[in-house]
Design a protein around this motif. Structure first.
Motif, PDB file in Angstrom:
ATOM      1  N   LEU B  26      42.860  51.269  61.050  1.00 37.56           N
ATOM      2  CA  LEU B  26      44.066  51.355  60.208  1.00 37.56           C
ATOM      3  C   LEU B  26      45.300  50.864  60.966  1.00 37.56           C
ATOM      4  N   MET B  27      45.344  51.236  62.265  1.00 37.48           N
ATOM      5  CA  MET B  27      46.551  50.920  63.023  1.00 37.48           C
ATOM      6  C   MET B  27      46.565  49.483  63.519  1.00 37.48           C
ATOM      7  N   ARG B  30      45.239  43.851  60.526  1.00 38.32           N
ATOM      8  CA  ARG B  30      46.363  43.443  59.675  1.00 38.32           C
ATOM      9  C   ARG B  30      45.917  43.134  58.249  1.00 38.32           C
ATOM     10  N   ILE B  35      41.928  47.336  56.284  1.00 31.31           N
ATOM     11  CA  ILE B  35      42.617  48.631  56.301  1.00 31.31           C
ATOM     12  C   ILE B  35      41.941  49.586  55.327  1.00 31.31           C
ATOM     13  N   MET B  96      49.206  42.439  56.041  1.00 34.54           N
ATOM     14  CA  MET B  96      50.174  43.462  55.647  1.00 34.54           C
ATOM     15  C   MET B  96      51.501  43.325  56.400  1.00 34.54           C
ATOM     16  N   ASP B  97      51.483  42.654  57.590  1.00 37.87           N
ATOM     17  CA  ASP B  97      52.752  42.473  58.302  1.00 37.87           C
ATOM     18  C   ASP B  97      53.657  41.464  57.597  1.00 37.87           C
ATOM     19  N   ALA B  99      53.811  41.316  54.259  1.00 38.22           N
ATOM     20  CA  ALA B  99      54.323  41.946  53.043  1.00 38.22           C
ATOM     21  C   ALA B  99      55.256  43.083  53.443  1.00 38.22           C
ATOM     22  N   ARG B 100      56.483  42.740  53.796  1.00 41.61           N
ATOM     23  CA  ARG B 100      57.413  43.795  54.268  1.00 41.61           C
ATOM     24  C   ARG B 100      58.785  43.612  53.602  1.00 41.61           C
ATOM     25  N   LEU B 102      60.411  45.730  52.049  1.00 40.28           N
ATOM     26  CA  LEU B 102      61.233  46.953  52.083  1.00 40.28           C
ATOM     27  C   LEU B 102      61.900  47.178  53.426  1.00 40.28           C
ATOM     28  N   HIS B 103      61.874  46.130  54.306  1.00 38.85           N
ATOM     29  CA  HIS B 103      62.452  46.371  55.640  1.00 38.85           C
ATOM     30  C   HIS B 103      63.975  46.560  55.545  1.00 38.85           C
TER      31      HIS B 103
END
Lengths: 615, 104
Positions: B26-27, B30, B35, B96-97, B99-100, B102-103
């Motif tokens: 999970l961590m 990407r 995930i 997923m990095d 798709a951000r 909301l930063h």
């Protein structure tokens, strides 16, 4: 005819507005004609008005319009003409016209010819409003108007920062006095309910008795304004620096008219001052101390205009002395003769400076008697009148002042003879410094060659002022009805003799020291004490340094301290911390899901560890 | 009871290892699909722990909970795959990095 009195201030005002609006686009001959002509024309109107007025000399009031109306307070734009006003108007427009005529030649090579005349005309208009005003508020308008024009004209050659500094100094120092005067106006209005001068004086007489606190306070505040404008102790420091302006400006504003406004103010409100005998004595003392300080300083100057400036301060001191001892009409008489001979001296100095490549130092002149005869005769006559040599105009005005001082019976008994002795000492010094100037500049070795001779527009006014300085003392001013009756003087022959001989003694001293050079003062001035005393007097009793250290430096220090707004630093700090925290937290909002998940994991680990510890 | 008895501790250690493996996935992965897979591993490690615990105390609760976890996992996968489709459609990537939006 009487109704046309409004033309008198309007003509110079219109000319000033026209010159300002055209901003130097007018041809020079037209500028000269407009500038000098408008003042000349109002001098003619004053003359016609005066002739009509003197047939039936009753105070004449002309209301033009209501200036403003706030509740009960409704000052009028109105003029009040009595004999005192008439004398002032005649001096302002008459001497003013001669100085304007002189300026048309003096300023001929200046690139700002039209600006110069615009300011000068504006000054004359403001000064006329000052003396013609019917209420103190209108008087204050003129008062501030002449202050502004003085500021503009002292800094006329504004490209030199020193001139700008001098004009700012003149403005700020007189502002101190003007603030006091404004407070006085407010006090008079709140107490008496009117600012119209005559009703106000009547009301003051009815409400207050002599010796009350309130009239003393009001008189003191008005005196503050007068002291500032008339360059008396302790606000005299601006006048010597105001010599940075063109010389005719010094003649008109800083010798003949504006600086005597304080004398006029006190004479105009003499009813109020009579209710405050202590303040009146203070006026006399201020005058006496100022005239002595300034005379000692004038003895040590080497700039021709600064000598005349200190001499102006000193002569206005005589006027204050006259007012203080109740010799009202003598004070005004001295104001008039002083306007003649001091304008003459300044214009003569201007001629010397003009013809000697702008040289100001008297020790670089010398031997000009035969080379600049016009300037020489002007100076000789002007100095004779200034020193009050017998039968010049200065003698006729200064002598009554000294006699009145001698016979003064004021709140302190026996002070009269002391005032008289001080005045005599001043007269002696006046004779010495004025003839020192004459002997150094016009006799002895020639050091500089004049490159031209004054033309008719400079020589003409000088000649006329020579005549006025010589014979102006024969005028009998019709002031008896304006001021309270003065007791007739019966001076003994001895007193008269001393008064006459003291100036002659002064001339003799100057002749021995500066012409014959038989008596030398250099042994004294070269000794350490003598030298430091000379330095001290040269700097005007170090008044400038005193004020610099006492007021200017602390003020500048505090301003530098406060420049970065230290109080705001706290609030700016709070804002800074908030912004920093905000930026940090907003950085943590990365939008990366894996980062959030990882944070949660570690947060959970930390939480569990922490809780586990607790258990 | 027949056969080899596996001690509870061993099963719990395996479950923990599985959980950590899933967590690491999970961590560190990407790709959103990986995930989701890591999540499945974590759910199943929890399920394993429940089953083992239920067996150890001879209670049926462990298996009941496991059924529940299965249902949750199924639901999660269906929602998750729906999201995967949307992500692919919006961002043209499964990283997923990337798709951000909301930063901060």
């Amino acid at each position: 005819m009487l109704q046309t009195v409004w033309l008198i201030p309007l003509l110079p005002f219109l000319s000033a507005v026209l010159l300002m609006v055209t901003a130097g686009r007018m041809p020079r001959p037209l500028v000269a004609m407009l500038g000098a002509g408008s003042v000349g024309l109002s001098a003619v109107v004053v003359l016609l008005f005066g002739m009509q007025f003197m047939q039936a000399p009753e105070p004449y009031t002309l209301t033009l319009w209501s200036w403003m109306r706030v509740g009960d307070f409704a000052p009028q734009f109105s003029f009040y003409i009595d004999q005192l006003t008439l004398v002032m108007m005649a001096v302002i427009t008459g001497v003013g016209f001669l100085i304007h005529l002189y300026s048309t030649e003096f300023m001929e090579e200046d690139s700002d010819y039209s600006r110069y005349f615009a300011y000068m005309n504006m000054f004359v208009a403001a000064m006329l409003i000052l003396v013609m005003a019917d209420n103190l508020l209108l008087l204050f308008l003129g008062w501030e108007g002449v202050g502004v024009c003085s500021y503009l004209l002292v800094g006329f050659w504004y490209k030199d920062p020193a001139n700008g500094a001098a004009s700012r100094k003149a403005f700020v120092v007189t502002r101190v006095g003007d603030t006091a005067m404004a407070l006085g106006l407010l006090l008079l209005f709140t107490e008496l309910g009117t600012l119209q001068i005559q009703p106000m004086l009547d009301a003051a007489n009815n409400t207050w008795v002599s010796g009350d606190t309130l009239p003393a306070l009001a008189a003191l505040l008005l005196l503050g304004g007068a002291v500032g404008k008339s360059a008396q102790l302790p606000l005299h420091t601006w006048l010597p620096d105001a010599m940075a302006g063109p010389t005719p400006v010094s003649a008109l504003i800083h010798a003949a008219t504006m600086v005597t406004a304080g004398v006029y103010l006190i004479a105009r409100t003499h009813g109020l001052f009579l209710l405050a005998p202590d303040v009146l004595l203070l006026v006399a003392l201020i005058g006496l101390v100022t005239l002595l300080l300034a005379a000692f300083t004038a003895l040590n100057q080497h700039d021709i205009k600064r000598i005349l400036a200190y001499s102006t301060i000193s002569q206005i001191g005589y006027m204050f002395l006259a007012l203080g001892v109740g010799a009202w009409s003598s004070g005004i008489f001295h104001l008039m003769t002083h306007a003649f001979f001091k304008a003459l001296l300044f214009l003569g100095a201007g001629a010397v400076i003009h013809c000697l490549h702008h040289e100001h130092n008297i020790f670089k002149m010398g031997g000009l008697r035969s080379r600049l005869p016009v300037a020489f005769w002007s100076f000789l006559i002007g100095s004779a009148a200034l020193a009050a040599l017998p039968f010049t105009s200065g003698f006729f005005s200064k002598d009554p002042i000294l006699i009145s001082a001698f016979e003064y019976h004021g709140s302190i008994a026996g002070i009269g003879p002391w005032l008289w002795v001080g005045g005599l000492l001043g007269a002696l010094l006046t004779a010495i410094y004025s003839f020192r100037l004459v002997f150094i500049v016009f006799f002895g070795e020639a050091n500089t060659e004049p490159d031209r001779q004054p033309g008719w527009r400079m020589a003409g006014p000088l000649t006329l002022l020579c005549v006025l300085s010589l014979f102006g003392g024969w005028f009998a001013l019709p002031l008896a009805s304006v001021f309270p009756a003065e007791s007739a003087h019966h001076p003994s022959m001895l007193i008269e003799g001393i008064s006459i001989s003291i100036p002659l003694l002064g001339v003799l001293v100057a002749w021995l020291v500066y012409y014959q050079r038989k008596v030398s003062v250099s042994r004294f001035t070269d000794s350490p004490t003598g030298n430091s005393l000379r330095q001290y007097w040269h700097s005007g009793w170090a008044m400038d340094d005193l004020y610099d250290n006492l007021l200017v430096k602390p003020f500048v220090g505090v301003s530098t301290l406060l420049r970065g707004e230290p109080v705001d630093k706290v609030y700016n700090g709070i804002v800074g911390v908030c912004q920093l925290v905000h930026r940090g937290l907003s950085e943590s909002q990365t939008g990366k899901m894996r980062w959030y998940a990882t944070s949660m994991v570690f947060g959970l680990i930390a939480l569990i560890t922490f809780l586990g510890w607790g258990i | 009871m027949e056969g080899v008895v596996i001690p509870l501790n061993h099963v719990l250690i395996v479950a923990a290892l599985l959980f950590v493996t899933g967590l690491a996935g999970l961590m560190f992965r990407r790709n959103v699909i990986f995930i989701l897979m890591a999540l499945e591993v974590m759910l199943n490690s929890a399920g394993l722990a429940f089953v083992a615990a239920g067996t150890a105390w001879a209670e049926a609760d462990g298996q009941v909970i496991f059924m529940l976890i299965l249902a949750v996992a199924a639901a999660e996968v269906s929602v998750g795959l729906g999201l995967v489709l949307q992500i692919q459609r919006r961002f043209k990537t499964l990283d997923m990095d990337q798709a951000r939006r909301l930063h901060g």
